[in-house]
Write a protein that holds these residues in place. Structure first.
Motif, mmCIF file in Angstrom:
data_model
loop_
_atom_site.group_PDB
_atom_site.id
_atom_site.type_symbol
_atom_site.label_atom_id
_atom_site.label_comp_id
_atom_site.label_asym_id
_atom_site.label_seq_id
_atom_site.Cartn_x
_atom_site.Cartn_y
_atom_site.Cartn_z
ATOM 1 N N ILE A 406 -29.180 63.965 -93.988
ATOM 2 C CA ILE A 406 -29.559 65.307 -94.752
ATOM 3 C C ILE A 406 -30.425 64.667 -96.079
ATOM 4 O O ILE A 406 -30.051 63.834 -96.560
ATOM 5 C CB ILE A 406 -28.502 65.698 -95.097
ATOM 6 C CG1 ILE A 406 -27.429 66.154 -94.127
ATOM 7 C CG2 ILE A 406 -28.535 66.959 -96.148
ATOM 8 C CD1 ILE A 406 -26.128 66.558 -94.416
ATOM 9 N N ASN A 563 -32.542 68.791 -92.273
ATOM 10 C CA ASN A 563 -31.599 67.936 -91.343
ATOM 11 C C ASN A 563 -32.405 66.987 -90.679
ATOM 12 O O ASN A 563 -33.471 67.407 -89.858
ATOM 13 C CB ASN A 563 -30.921 68.520 -90.454
ATOM 14 C CG ASN A 563 -29.869 69.474 -91.388
ATOM 15 O OD1 ASN A 563 -29.480 69.292 -92.579
ATOM 16 N ND2 ASN A 563 -29.221 70.325 -90.797
ATOM 17 N N ASN A 571 -26.343 70.272 -84.163
ATOM 18 C CA ASN A 571 -26.367 70.657 -85.715
ATOM 19 C C ASN A 571 -25.836 72.055 -86.146
ATOM 20 O O ASN A 571 -26.047 73.138 -85.256
ATOM 21 C CB ASN A 571 -27.991 70.914 -85.768
ATOM 22 C CG ASN A 571 -28.445 71.349 -87.295
ATOM 23 O OD1 ASN A 571 -27.996 70.721 -88.270
ATOM 24 N ND2 ASN A 571 -29.068 72.415 -87.353
#
Length: 656
Positions: A406, A563, A571
Motif C-alpha cells: 500500500i 494498492n 483486493n
C-alpha cells in the motif's frame, strides 16, 4: 483624494505583454480603482507573501504573468506618486520565498539566481517563512545572503540561528525596527514573527510567540513613546491564529489606542481581517499571483499631530491586485512604453537568462488535458490526485516493489495544477518541489495497514486529531500540513457544501456585490469575465482589483493511496466505491471484487507523513519506530516520480 470604487472597464486587448518572452499576454477585464491615500498622515503598502520562487511570473496563466522586474517597475511608479502627493509607500514581504518553482529549485545550489533577482527590490520590512528553515542549508543561505541584502529591514522577532561562523545561538536578524517614513513622518514600530513552527532544521530555533511576547525587549518596545503605528509583519495567518491574537492583545495591553496593521502569510489565501477600527490585517495570496495593497489615511505623525478632540479614527482600505501588466499599468497610471524602468527591465532579463541556463522550458512530455488540484472534485477524470493514485503511483511502484503493498502520499505533496501542453522541467517543481523521498515498513499486518489511510483522512474509529491529542507531543503535528494550501480566497466567508456528491467550498453571501451591479449598469454587460479569485473578507466582496467569474474549489482528502500487486480477487478497496470504479475504468490497480486478503503488506509512504503513519499504527497496536523503516526507490522524490512517469507516458504531438 479618495478614489472611486466604481469599476473601470479596460477596452484595449493584448496591447502589452509580460516581460518574460514565453509568458502569455494578459487579457483585459473590468477593474476597480486602487484605494490610494495621499497627503499628510497617509501611508500605502504593497505586500507579497508565499511567492515560493515564482519571481518569473506565471508562464501559462495570463492573469498572473508579470514578473519580479515588473513588480520593481510598479513599485517605482507608486513611490513617485507618494513623493508627489506627500504620502508614503512601504513594501512588505512575509516569507516563503523558496520551494515551488524551477527558478529557485533547479539551480545548484538552490536559489543561485533568485537571490540576486529578489534583492533588487527595495523592501522596507521582510521576514522569514517556514520554508526558509526546513533545511539547514536553506536557512544558512538566507542568513548569509538575504539578511545582509536587506540589513535593518529584515526582522526576526522569534527566530534564532546557530551562527555558521561562531556556532553560537544568535538572533537571525534584528528583533524589531523603529523608523520614520520619508514624507509624512509617520513613526512606525515594526515586528517580524513566524508562527509556532516545529519542522525547522536543528540549526535554527523558533521561539513560541507566547514566550517571545513575555520577554523584556518586547515589553519595552511596545511601550516606547512616539509611535504612530505598530506594524506586525510575519509568516503568520491573520485569521484563526492564536499567535496573531496574542500579539494584538499584548500591544493593546500596553497601548490601548495606537493604530496597528498586520501583514500575514502561510495559508496562501487572500484575506483581510478586522480586530477593531484601529487594527486590521492583510494576507496576500501566493505564488506571485497577488500583490496586496493596503492604505491608511488619518494617522497622527511627527509632522502632523492630531488633537484628541478632533482626531478621527484612521481609515484602512485594501485591494488584491492580479499580478499582470494590465492591472499594473492601470494602477500606476502608465502604459506599455512608460511602465518599464531600467532596473525592472534588467531584472526581467536576469530571470530570462537564468531560465535559459537551467533549460526550464525543456519538456518531458505534453499533458493531454488540464489536471486540477482542487478546482476539480476528487475523484474525477480531471483531478490531479486521481491521476496520481490511478496511474502515476501504481505504474511507478509496481516495477519497484515485489509483494502486495500500500503506497500512501499526502495530497499536500502536490502544490499546483498541470496545464494542457508541454510538461517542462519547470513544471516538475511547480507541482511538487519537495526533496523528501519514500520509505517503507515491511510486513505490516494487512488489517492494520488497510486502516491507516482512513485514519489519516479522519475517517477511522478515532479521528486523526484525537490521535494527535493522545500523542506524547501534540505540537509536532499540524494537521493542515497534510493537505495542499487552501483555495486562495478568504475561506472564513465560505462554507463546505456538497456539489454533485462532492465536498466543495461555496460563499455564504449570495448575489452580486454593489460594485458588480454598477459594472452591469455602467459598463459593458457582455464584457469578458475572467475566471479568478472572488474574495470575501471583513471589508466585503470588493477587494479584488479584477472582477472575476468565480471559480469553484473542492475539498480534497488529506492523503491518497494506491494498492500494488493486489490481484482482483484478493483486493478490498481502500477508497470509495466511486473511486474504485474510476480506477478500474482507467486501468488502475483497484477492483471491486473481494476475496482472500494478504496476511501482510509493505506499507510505503512519502517521508513527510511518517510521523502520522507511525502514530496511526501505534494506535492500531503495532508500535514501529523510525528504525523499522527503510528507503525505497533509491531516494527518488515525488518530483522525480512525476517527471519520469510523464516522460514515459505523455508524448508530445509529432513524437513517437
Amino acid at each position: 483624494m479618495i478614489f472611486s470604487r466604481i469599476p473601470l472597464l479596460l477596452t484595449f486587448l493584448h496591447v502589452a505583454s509580460a516581460e518574460q518572452p514565453s509568458a502569455p499576454s494578459p487579457i483585459s477585464a473590468p477593474l476597480r480603482e486602487l484605494p490610494w491615500s495621499k497627503g499628510r498622515g497617509s501611508i500605502n503598502f504593497l505586500h507579497t507573501t508565499d511567492t515560493h520562487g515564482w519571481h518569473g511570473g506565471h508562464l501559462k496563466e495570463a492573469q498572473y504573468s508579470a514578473d519580479w522586474g515588473d513588480y520593481i517597475s510598479f513599485a517605482h511608479h507608486l513611490r513617485q506618486r507618494a513623493d508627489e502627493d506627500g504620502s508614503d509607500l512601504l513594501l512588505i514581504d512575509t516569507g516563503d520565498r523558496v520551494d515551488g518553482n524551477g527558478l529557485y529549485d533547479a539551480s545548484d545550489p538552490k536559489g543561485k539566481y533568485t537571490f540576486d533577482v529578489f534583492k533588487e527590490q527595495k523592501i522596507d520590512v521582510i521576514t522569514s517563512g517556514n520554508h526558509e528553515l526546513y533545511l539547514a542549508n536553506s536557512s544558512i543561505r538566507e542568513y548569509d545572503e538575504v539578511v545582509p541584502d536587506f540589513r535593518d529591514s529584515y526582522i526576526a522577532s522569534n527566530l534564532d540561528i546557530y551562527s555558521p561562523k561562531s556556532g553560537k545561538l544568535e538572533p537571525f536578524a534584528p528583533r524589531y525596527r523603529k523608523f520614520t517614513t520619508k514624507n509624512s513622518g509617520i513613526r512606525i514600530l515594526a515586528f517580524g514573527f513566524l508562527f509556532n513552527f516545529h519542522g525547522n532544521a536543528n540549526n535554527t530555533v523558533v521561539q513560541s510567540v507566547q514566550e517571545t511576547i513575555k520577554e523584556k525587549w518586547f515589553q519595552d518596545a511596545i511601550r516606547e513613546k512616539d509611535v504612530d503605528l505598530f506594524l506586525v509583519a510575519g509568516h503568520v495567518p491573520v485569521r484563526d491564529s492564536e499567535e496573531s491574537d496574542l500579539i494584538y492583545k499584548a500591544i493593546r495591553n500596553a497601548k490601548w489606542d495606537t493604530p496597528i496593521v498586520f501583514f500575514g502569510g502561510h495559508t496562501h489565501i487572500r484575506d483581510y481581517r478586522k480586530w477593531e477600527k484601529k487594527a486590521w490585517g492583510l494576507e496576500s495570496g501566493r505564488y506571485m499571483e497577488t500583490l496586496g495593497f493596503l492604505s491608511i489615511n488619518g494617522l497622527s505623525s511627527g509632522k502632523r499631530r492630531l488633537d484628541a478632540t478632533t482626531a478621527k479614527s484612521p481609515v484602512y482600505r485594501r485591494m488584491y491586485i492580479d499580478n499582470n501588466l494590465f492591472s499594473l499599468h492601470h494602477h500606476s497610471g502608465t502604459n506599455h512604453s512608460s511602465f518599464p524602468t531600467e532596473m525592472g527591465k534588467n531584472v526581467s532579463e536576469k530571470i530570462e537568462k537564468a531560465r535559459k541556463k537551467m533549460n526550464l522550458d525543456e519538456a518531458f512530455g505534453c499533458a493531454p488535458q488540464d489536471y486540477w488540484l482542487n478546482r476539480a472534485p476528487y475523484p474525477a477524470n480531471d483531478s490531479f490526485l486521481s491521476l496520481l493514485d490511478t496511474h502515476i503511483l501504481p505504474d511507478t511502484f509496481t516495477a519497484a516493489l515485489q509483494k502486495p503493498s500500500i503506497v500512501i502520499s499526502n495530497s499536500g505533496a502536490i502544490r499546483f495544477d498541470i496545464f494542457k501542453g508541454p510538461f517542462t522541467i519547470d513544471s516538475t517543481f511547480l507541482v511538487s518541489p519537495f526533496t523528501s523521498g519514500f520509505r517503507a515498513i515491511r510486513n505490516v499486518p494487512y488489517g492494520a495497514a488497510s486502516q491507516v489511510l482512513q485514519y489519516l483522512n479522519n475517517q477511522g474509529q478515532i479521528l486523526l486529531e484525537d490521535l494527535v491529542a493522545l500523542s506524547v507531543d501534540p505540537t509536532m503535528y499540524k494537521l493542515d500540513d497534510l493537505t495542499p494550501p487552501l483555495p486562495p480566497v478568504g475561506l472564513h466567508t465560505l462554507e463546505r457544501v456538497t456539489v454533485a456528491g462532492h465536498k466543495a467550498f461555496a460563499p455564504r453571501l449570495i448575489g452580486r456585490s454593489e460594485s458588480e451591479q454598477i459594472l452591469l449598469v455602467n459598463g459593458d454587460k457582455d464584457a469578458p469575465a475572467l475566471p479568478g479569485y472572488t474574495t470575501r473578507d471583513d471589508a466585503g466582496s470588493d477587494g479584488d482589483d479584477t472582477i472575476h467569474q468565480e471559480i469553484q474549489f473542492y475539498d480534497v482528502p488529506n492523503c491518497i493511496a494506491a494498492n500494488i500487486h493486489f490481484s482482483p480477487s484478493s483486493n478490498k478497496p481502500l477508497v470509495s466505491e466511486e473511486h474504485a470504479e474510476l480506477r478500474s475504468r482507467q486501468g488502475g490497480t483497484v477492483h471491486l471484487a473481494e476475496g482472500t486478503k494478504p496476511e501482510t503488506v509493505d506499507l510505503v509512504y512519502n517521508v513527510f507523513v511518517q510521523d502520522w503513519v507511525l502514530l496511526a499504527l501505534q494506535y492500531l497496536g503495532h508500535d514501529y519506530g523510525k528504525e523499522a523503516t527503510e528507503e525505497v526507490l533509491e531516494g527518488q522524490t515525488m518530483t522525480d516520480i512525476i517527471s519520469g512517469w510523464v516522460r514515459d507516458n505523455w508524448a508530445c504531438e509529432g513524437e513517437k
